[in-house]
Design an enzyme around this catalytic site. Sequence first.
Site, PDB file in Angstrom:
ATOM      1  N   CYS A   1       0.417  -1.315  -7.631  1.00  0.00           N
ATOM      2  CA  CYS A   1       0.590  -2.188  -6.408  1.00  0.00           C
ATOM      3  C   CYS A   1      -0.099  -3.498  -6.862  1.00  0.00           C
ATOM      4  CB  CYS A   1      -0.148  -1.506  -5.128  1.00  0.00           C
ATOM      5  SG  CYS A   1      -1.052  -2.954  -4.038  1.00  0.00           S
TER       6      CYS A   1
ATOM      7  N   CYS B   1      -3.335  -4.404  -5.672  1.00  0.00           N
ATOM      8  CA  CYS B   1      -4.572  -3.412  -6.002  1.00  0.00           C
ATOM      9  C   CYS B   1      -4.912  -3.988  -7.305  1.00  0.00           C
ATOM     10  CB  CYS B   1      -4.186  -2.241  -5.987  1.00  0.00           C
ATOM     11  SG  CYS B   1      -3.504  -1.733  -4.250  1.00  0.00           S
TER      12      CYS B   1
END
Length: 407
Positions: A352, A355
């Site tokens: 992600c 992230c």
Amino acid sequence: QVTGHLDDCTCDVETIDAFNNYKLFPRLNVLLESDYFRYYKVNLKKPCPFWDDNSHCGMRDCAVQPCPSDEVPDGIRSGSYKYSEEANNLHEECEEAKRLGAVDDSLSKETRQAVLRWARHDDSSDSFCEADDIYSPDAEYVDLLLNPERYTGYKGPDAWKIWNSIYEENCFKPQNVKRPLASGRGESLIYLTKWVRVCVEKRAFYRLISGLHSSINIHLSARYLLQDTWSEKKWGPNVTEFQQRFDEVLTKGEGPRRLKNLYFLYLMELRALSKVLPFFERPGFQLYTGNERQDAEMKHVLLEILHLAKSFPLHFDENSFFAGNKKEAAKLKEEFRLHFKNISRIMDCVGCFKCRLWGKLQTQGLGTALKILFSENLIEKIPESGPSYGFQLTRQEIVALFNAFGR
């Protein structure tokens, strides 16, 4: 439940809370919102060096690679055909992950000009030596205030795989203890609790990684997507999510220990800030953005924070690190460095973008703190004026150090 004394330290939880909440954090927030500290250059397109990620176009991957529209069946795109419920859900998850996991890399025209000036300033200054990756054509400046660390829908087997790799392959631990993945939703790893003849250095390394894991989980619980409708998206604290990760009963006693490791990480980074004061105190060092008044103000705030860090009465004593046999100490130090380098490389496998951004930033920040603690002799020799050849921090390291500590 998280109170009292911290292992391997002379400090306690209450002293840190009072010092941080009333003295340090308000000042630090001012610093992190300034132009110098809010823009971080990062390469989010580096391939994962440890495994191939070829899973289907689902939630976990969309945050990294937006789903090509031709992979989604026409009927789902147009909504004119009734496909299976699973296919509809997949498309919705895919769209949600793209939206939540995507990094907003828009910069204003003024910022783009300032960014060019930073690059020229860093190149011409003896205070900085840039890492090669910063010159990669894929590296971009990101506004951290536009991309807060929060829940993005990135969870499940892929997220576990990242943390499992970090703990199993990179954490010093007794060989006979395995840390299996937990099956419960939202739960991370069963943390190692039995320390069998593990020296203070290796125990500290493990606790730093555990503290970093706790920090990330706290932010995801504190900024959770509570409501998502066409009219508004609402993020806020998700108590249930927090309890699953940290409640003493639900985690079989592990939760409070995980949180104490966060305090340990805080102490370690606070100690690094107190040690690096001479580097920033030099008249030649400036937080260069091109706005002289703001640069001077922010340097004043920065020095205020560092003096405050130095005044903390119960610092972690890093002299207990590598204090034994010189040959053994050098070997351990190199092990630390290699383990940590590996962890920073694993961050390129995070599925992600958002992230990955915060993972890379926080590991670089912690790595910079360790670099400072291992360079005490070099920092002491920094001349008051002129270039500092022995010890350097790049702008990247400075931004990462303070933002990681801010987390």
